[in-house]
Structures are given as C-alpha cells and as structure tokens.
Design a protein around this motif. Sequence first.
Motif, mmCIF file in Angstrom:
data_model
loop_
_atom_site.group_PDB
_atom_site.id
_atom_site.type_symbol
_atom_site.label_atom_id
_atom_site.label_comp_id
_atom_site.label_asym_id
_atom_site.label_seq_id
_atom_site.Cartn_x
_atom_site.Cartn_y
_atom_site.Cartn_z
ATOM 1 N N ILE A 187 0.842 -1.197 0.000
ATOM 2 C CA ILE A 187 0.000 0.000 0.000
ATOM 3 C C ILE A 187 0.876 1.246 0.000
ATOM 4 O O ILE A 187 0.630 2.202 -0.744
ATOM 5 C CB ILE A 187 -0.954 0.006 1.210
ATOM 6 N N ILE A 188 1.916 1.226 0.816
ATOM 7 C CA ILE A 188 2.852 2.358 0.859
ATOM 8 C C ILE A 188 3.548 2.515 -0.493
ATOM 9 O O ILE A 188 3.620 3.625 -1.051
ATOM 10 C CB ILE A 188 3.889 2.155 1.981
ATOM 11 N N SER A 189 4.043 1.419 -1.030
ATOM 12 C CA SER A 189 4.731 1.472 -2.322
ATOM 13 C C SER A 189 3.792 1.953 -3.415
ATOM 14 O O SER A 189 4.187 2.720 -4.295
ATOM 15 C CB SER A 189 5.283 0.083 -2.690
ATOM 16 N N GLY A 190 2.541 1.498 -3.363
ATOM 17 C CA GLY A 190 1.561 1.912 -4.362
ATOM 18 C C GLY A 190 1.270 3.389 -4.304
ATOM 19 O O GLY A 190 1.213 4.066 -5.339
ATOM 20 N N VAL A 191 1.074 3.915 -3.106
ATOM 21 C CA VAL A 191 0.808 5.353 -2.958
ATOM 22 C C VAL A 191 1.984 6.163 -3.477
ATOM 23 O O VAL A 191 1.809 7.146 -4.211
ATOM 24 C CB VAL A 191 0.512 5.701 -1.481
ATOM 25 N N ARG A 192 3.181 5.776 -3.120
ATOM 26 C CA ARG A 192 4.367 6.505 -3.583
ATOM 27 C C ARG A 192 4.501 6.443 -5.099
ATOM 28 O O ARG A 192 4.804 7.455 -5.743
ATOM 29 C CB ARG A 192 5.618 5.927 -2.921
ATOM 30 N N ALA A 193 4.264 5.271 -5.661
ATOM 31 C CA ALA A 193 4.424 5.109 -7.112
ATOM 32 C C ALA A 193 3.445 5.988 -7.875
ATOM 33 O O ALA A 193 3.843 6.716 -8.792
ATOM 34 C CB ALA A 193 4.247 3.640 -7.503
ATOM 35 N N VAL A 194 2.166 5.925 -7.525
ATOM 36 C CA VAL A 194 1.186 6.694 -8.293
ATOM 37 C C VAL A 194 1.317 8.191 -8.023
ATOM 38 O O VAL A 194 1.067 9.013 -8.905
ATOM 39 C CB VAL A 194 -0.261 6.213 -8.034
ATOM 40 N N ALA A 195 1.751 8.567 -6.804
ATOM 41 C CA ALA A 195 1.969 9.988 -6.512
ATOM 42 C C ALA A 195 3.067 10.565 -7.386
ATOM 43 O O ALA A 195 3.025 11.742 -7.769
ATOM 44 C CB ALA A 195 2.313 10.179 -5.031
ATOM 45 N N ASN A 196 4.045 9.736 -7.727
ATOM 46 C CA ASN A 196 5.169 10.179 -8.554
ATOM 47 C C ASN A 196 4.903 10.039 -10.043
ATOM 48 O O ASN A 196 5.787 10.269 -10.867
ATOM 49 C CB ASN A 196 6.427 9.384 -8.186
ATOM 50 N N GLY A 197 3.664 9.620 -10.391
ATOM 51 C CA GLY A 197 3.321 9.513 -11.801
ATOM 52 C C GLY A 197 3.493 8.132 -12.395
ATOM 53 O O GLY A 197 3.375 7.961 -13.612
ATOM 54 N N GLY A 198 3.769 7.138 -11.545
ATOM 55 C CA GLY A 198 3.932 5.780 -12.032
ATOM 56 C C GLY A 198 2.641 4.992 -11.936
ATOM 57 O O GLY A 198 1.594 5.516 -11.547
ATOM 58 N N ALA A 199 2.717 3.725 -12.304
ATOM 59 C CA ALA A 199 1.600 2.789 -12.145
ATOM 60 C C ALA A 199 2.052 1.717 -11.175
ATOM 61 O O ALA A 199 3.236 1.376 -11.109
ATOM 62 C CB ALA A 199 1.222 2.164 -13.482
ATOM 63 N N PHE A 200 1.101 1.177 -10.398
ATOM 64 C CA PHE A 200 1.488 0.150 -9.440
ATOM 65 C C PHE A 200 0.480 -0.979 -9.442
ATOM 66 O O PHE A 200 -0.725 -0.749 -9.332
ATOM 67 C CB PHE A 200 1.593 0.714 -8.021
ATOM 68 N N LEU A 201 0.977 -2.199 -9.562
ATOM 69 C CA LEU A 201 0.137 -3.384 -9.478
ATOM 70 C C LEU A 201 0.698 -4.282 -8.391
ATOM 71 O O LEU A 201 1.863 -4.706 -8.465
ATOM 72 C CB LEU A 201 0.125 -4.143 -10.802
ATOM 73 N N SER A 202 -0.089 -4.549 -7.364
ATOM 74 C CA SER A 202 0.309 -5.549 -6.390
ATOM 75 C C SER A 202 0.665 -6.826 -7.145
ATOM 76 O O SER A 202 -0.065 -7.233 -8.052
ATOM 77 C CB SER A 202 -0.853 -5.815 -5.428
ATOM 78 N N PRO A 203 1.791 -7.462 -6.832
ATOM 79 C CA PRO A 203 2.191 -8.654 -7.585
ATOM 80 C C PRO A 203 1.096 -9.712 -7.689
ATOM 81 O O PRO A 203 0.921 -10.318 -8.750
ATOM 82 C CB PRO A 203 3.399 -9.174 -6.788
ATOM 83 N N MET A 204 0.340 -9.916 -6.625
ATOM 84 C CA MET A 204 -0.723 -10.913 -6.674
ATOM 85 C C MET A 204 -1.868 -10.457 -7.574
ATOM 86 O O MET A 204 -2.495 -11.267 -8.261
ATOM 87 C CB MET A 204 -1.240 -11.198 -5.264
ATOM 88 N N VAL A 205 -2.144 -9.154 -7.578
ATOM 89 C CA VAL A 205 -3.172 -8.630 -8.478
ATOM 90 C C VAL A 205 -2.712 -8.771 -9.919
ATOM 91 O O VAL A 205 -3.481 -9.185 -10.800
ATOM 92 C CB VAL A 205 -3.492 -7.156 -8.161
ATOM 93 N N ALA A 206 -1.450 -8.433 -10.175
ATOM 94 C CA ALA A 206 -0.914 -8.557 -11.534
ATOM 95 C C ALA A 206 -1.020 -9.993 -12.024
ATOM 96 O O ALA A 206 -1.432 -10.242 -13.166
ATOM 97 C CB ALA A 206 0.540 -8.094 -11.568
ATOM 98 N N LYS A 207 -0.664 -10.952 -11.172
ATOM 99 C CA LYS A 207 -0.753 -12.356 -11.563
ATOM 100 C C LYS A 207 -2.202 -12.745 -11.857
ATOM 101 O O LYS A 207 -2.486 -13.455 -12.827
ATOM 102 C CB LYS A 207 -0.193 -13.246 -10.457
ATOM 103 N N ARG A 208 -3.114 -12.241 -11.024
ATOM 104 C CA ARG A 208 -4.527 -12.558 -11.215
ATOM 105 C C ARG A 208 -5.024 -12.032 -12.559
ATOM 106 O O ARG A 208 -5.720 -12.723 -13.307
ATOM 107 C CB ARG A 208 -5.336 -11.920 -10.083
ATOM 108 N N VAL A 209 -4.653 -10.785 -12.853
ATOM 109 C CA VAL A 209 -5.097 -10.177 -14.111
ATOM 110 C C VAL A 209 -4.480 -10.898 -15.300
ATOM 111 O O VAL A 209 -5.159 -11.193 -16.289
ATOM 112 C CB VAL A 209 -4.745 -8.677 -14.143
ATOM 113 N N VAL A 210 -3.179 -11.190 -15.217
ATOM 114 C CA VAL A 210 -2.513 -11.877 -16.316
ATOM 115 C C VAL A 210 -3.125 -13.261 -16.537
ATOM 116 O O VAL A 210 -3.369 -13.676 -17.673
ATOM 117 C CB VAL A 210 -0.997 -11.987 -16.050
#
Length: 216
Positions: A111-134
């Motif tokens: 959650i911390i990494s995600g907030v920091r990533a999107v605040a800086n203009g990046g995209a963030f996918l929790s690894p488990m979410v990414a695996k689920r989507v893929v």
Amino acid sequence: MIRVVLADDEPVVRFGVKAVLATAGDIEVVAEAENGSAAIDLVARHRPDVAVLDIRMPVFDGLDAAKVIRECHPGTKTLVLTTFADDAYISRALGEGAAGFVLKTGDPQEIISGVRAVANGGAFLSPMVAKRVVDQMSRTHPRPLATQRIEVLTAREREVLGLVGAGLANAEIAARLHVVEGTIKVYVSTIFRQLGVRNRVQAAIIAHESGIIPEN
C-alpha cells in the motif's frame, strides 16, 4: 509529504490502511470517506496527491469515483483497493483511469509502495493482483499474443515498458537509464501508441503478461 484521501465503507479497513500509511513517514491521510461520492467531494476540497479507493462502496463505487476524479481532478492519482473476488472490477478498471491496484489482504508495504508510485506519476500493481489479471487475460488471450504485441517495440522501448510495469515514473526511469526525462516521455508516448493502450496500468499489464519486468 504525499497527501491522501482514503475511501472505504468499512471503518476497520480505513483504520488499518491509515495506520499502515502513517508508518511511512512521508504520507499523510488528510480526509476519509465512506463512499465514492464523498470521496469525490473530499478530493475537490483537499486536492490530495492520491485518492485510495475501495472498489466496492455505496453511492459511487471506487471505479466510478476514479473516473470522475480523473476527469475533474487530474492532479489527483487514484490507487484502488481490491480483493481476489473483484476480477470483473479489475478488468473494467483498466479503462477507468486508476493508476494502481493493491490487494487488501496483501503485504501492507505494498500500500505504501503503491501510494508513492502513483503519486510520482507511475503505475502500481500488487504482484498478486498482476498475476490474477494476467491469468485472467491469458484464458482469453494466450500468452504468445502478449509477446507478439511487444515485437513492434525496439529493445529500448521494451526496456522502458518493463520499468513502467515495475511501477517507475518517468523521472525514475530516466535516472535508471541515464537519459533526460523528456526522452522517456517520448518513449512512453510511442509505446502507448504502438501497443494501443491508453494509460500506464494497461501498459503495465502487457509488461507483466510478457514477462519483461526487471527483477531489480
């Protein structure tokens, strides 16, 4: 300091997420909401850097709220809280402007990494979410199609795509590759056009599906 509006209809979840973010040192929750409509109002009032939105909320769900925030308050990025039961929502969200997805029951650090990533203009996918989507996408779009899609990219463009998939913002990618940020912006625009995607999350999904995310 990264300023956050947090929206979830469960007080216990809000308490937990707020407590996790408080440990970061550079993140402050400036307001909390119980539904998507209230979250939109709070974003308009506080103009936070990030809105952390639960998907399933009354009045407006998190994806409806993310779409309105993207259109009306583009300075605020959105990070969606999801569960394994939300596959259909995740698929829908790829076009709704959310900059990232974090699993509620995952590692709190995400959650911390995600907030920091999107605040800086990046995209963030929790690894488990990414695996689920893929996994979900590969059931209807076999993996070879993902690797075929990126064949139109140059080696450098694939490298940039992998870093987008890792959640890095343009400035961070530029620093990693020792080029100016403007060059990365051109690469990202070209990648989006070549792959036919509209945002960094869609690009990140292709990066994950193609297996080009760097390990470090």
